[in-house]
Design an enzyme around this catalytic site. Structure first.
Site, PDB file in Angstrom:
ATOM      1  N   GLN A  92      -3.339   8.859   1.997  1.00 35.60           N
ATOM      2  CA  GLN A  92      -1.963   8.857   2.492  1.00 35.60           C
ATOM      3  C   GLN A  92      -1.832   9.532   3.848  1.00 35.60           C
ATOM      4  OE1 GLN A  92       0.271  12.382   0.286  1.00 35.60           O
ATOM      5  NE2 GLN A  92      -1.004  11.241  -1.173  1.00 35.60           N
ATOM      6  N   HIS A  94       1.629  11.310   6.401  1.00 29.59           N
ATOM      7  CA  HIS A  94       3.031  11.717   6.428  1.00 29.59           C
ATOM      8  C   HIS A  94       3.592  11.481   7.835  1.00 29.59           C
ATOM      9  CE1 HIS A  94       2.194  13.413   2.573  1.00 29.59           C
ATOM     10  NE2 HIS A  94       1.391  14.325   3.057  1.00 29.59           N
ATOM     11  N   GLU A 129       1.755  19.863   5.550  1.00 26.69           N
ATOM     12  CA  GLU A 129       1.366  20.607   4.361  1.00 26.69           C
ATOM     13  C   GLU A 129       0.073  21.373   4.591  1.00 26.69           C
ATOM     14  OE1 GLU A 129       1.379  17.198   1.733  1.00 26.69           O
ATOM     15  OE2 GLU A 129      -0.800  17.139   1.681  1.00 26.69           O
ATOM     16  N   HIS A 251      -5.412  11.447   4.710  1.00 27.97           N
ATOM     17  CA  HIS A 251      -6.099  12.425   3.864  1.00 27.97           C
ATOM     18  C   HIS A 251      -5.989  12.030   2.400  1.00 27.97           C
ATOM     19  CE1 HIS A 251      -1.893  13.778   4.035  1.00 27.97           C
ATOM     20  NE2 HIS A 251      -2.082  14.268   2.817  1.00 27.97           N
ATOM     21  N   ARG A 270       1.275   5.402   1.902  1.00 27.03           N
ATOM     22  CA  ARG A 270      -0.029   5.307   1.238  1.00 27.03           C
ATOM     23  C   ARG A 270      -0.906   4.244   1.883  1.00 27.03           C
ATOM     24  NH1 ARG A 270       3.941   6.427  -2.374  1.00 27.03           N
ATOM     25  NH2 ARG A 270       3.624   8.328  -3.611  1.00 27.03           N
TER      26      ARG A 270
END
Length: 383
Positions: A92, A94, A129, A251, A270
């Protein structure tokens, strides 16, 4: 401050034992993938005063502090998790903040329900993240040098991979990565499933550097993400090491237990290793096609012994304190909200005892001292 009662999410990729072992309880036999600590509306932590969402909504300034509200609005801007991967997560990326706002507004305008399976943007926020390993932790992070991937694929001696090998060797880095990922994700599904099966068989036979891809293929047989995963750096974190995942970095987490913190968002695009929706055009708009090392982070110790994981993000700041036996109490009072999570030993904050896996929410400006012997992760914001 408030002791937190946290929800454990039973996603299929979760370990059946890791979170239970951390908490010192009997496994249920079912996957336990993530334990959420925070005020995400999907699974807010519970306190003696109601959910953490309700507590913050009742008095944002008092709970979060004036500076945090001024910068981030009347909400807790991060979500803290314990993540336990027993099988590979989806490959995926972001979006950045501008992409998230644009994508969210577009899907709202088109009337796509926020819970629709083909919806990409659940909110208008980005989702940087950080994952910090509690055990050895395996993952994939960022594109490796295209020539290295070409050598890896060529070693499988799979005829249907040769066009990708040629592209990776013949084109400049950005074009090579873009063209190969596009080709893999856009290929005929039956043809790609045969390629994946043949490649997985070769990976299992060769072992070594190929072994992770054989394992991924066992969990996701025929999935194009198995080939896409070969484009990425493989990384193994040791306990205490971390990875920061910024916008556009592909990642996947493969195995292990860690503490994860992120901006409070659900936005995920994804690439594969999932039965869920894969929007190839939108994914290609968001991915950063550049090779880079995985960038393993190690904490930087401050003068008072607090170990900080430095990132370029203000929505969260994660640090670690290792409290030795008989050490004096540490004052952790801040003008910003905090979540304190014990991961080892036994620590005390205020009149609350924390065992591994237990946590508290500390409102802004609330007196916060920790004592005992163990390890505490501290999550807050930068204002």
């Amino acid at each position: 401050m408030d002791r937190l009662d946290n929800t454990i999410r039973p996603y299929a990729w979760g370990s059946t034992t890791a979170i239970a072992e951390l908490l010192g309880i009997e496994p249920t036999g079912e996957p336990q993938a993530e334990m959420w600590m925070g005020a995400h509306p999907g699974a807010p932590s519970r306190t003696g005063r109601g959910t953490l969402v309700e507590v913050i909504d009742a008095d944002p300034q008092g709970e979060l502090g004036a500076a945090a509200v001024a910068k981030f609005g009347p909400r807790l801007p991060f979500l803290l998790k314990i993540l336990a991967a027993g099988a590979p997560l989806s490959l995926q990326v972001h979006p950045n903040l501008a992409q998230a706002k644009e994508g969210y507004e577009d899907e709202e305008t088109r009337g796509i329900p926020v819970d629709a399976g083909h919806r990409n943007y659940k909110d208008a926020n980005h989702k940087p993240e950080l994952i910090c390993a509690l055990t050895e932790f395996d993952g994939l992070c960022g594109f490796r040098d295209p020539s290295q991937t070409a050598d890896l694929m060529a070693g499988l001696e799979v005829d249907s991979l040769k066009p990708y090998v040629d592209l990776l060797r013949a084109h400049p880095e950005e074009a090579a990565l873009r063209e190969v990922l596009t080709a893999v994700l856009s290929a005929d599904r039956e043809d790609m499933a045969r390629t994946v099966t043949e490649a997985a068989t070769a990976c299992a036979r060769l072992g070594g550097d190929y072994a992770p891809y054989a394992d991924i293929a066992q969990h996701y047989p025929g999935d194009p993400g198995v080939i896409a995963a070969m484009l990425l750096n493989r990384v193994r974190l040791q306990p205490g090491e971390a990875l920061f995942l910024g916008a556009g970095i592909p990642h996947a987490y493969l195995n292990g237990l860690g503490v994860e913190i992120m901006a409070n968002s659900d936005n995920v695009l994804r690439c594969g290793l999932t039965p869920k929706h894969v929007d190839v055009p939108e994914l290609l708009r968001v991915v950063r096609f550049e090779a880079s090392g995985p960038g393993v982070l190690r904490p930087e110790a401050s003068a008072d012994g607090e170990e900080v994981y430095e990132t370029p993000i203000d929505e969260f700041r994660l640090s670690r304190l290792v409290l030795p036996q008989s050490a004096p109490a540490r004052d952790l009072t801040l003008p910003t909200p905090q979540i304190l999570l014990c991961t080892a030993g036994s620590v005390r904050t205020g009149d609350i005892e924390l065992a591994p896996g237990q946590s508290v929410f500390v409102p802004a400006n609330e007196k916060a001292e920790v004592s005992g012997s163990g390890t505490v992760f501290r999550a807050t914001v930068v204002v």
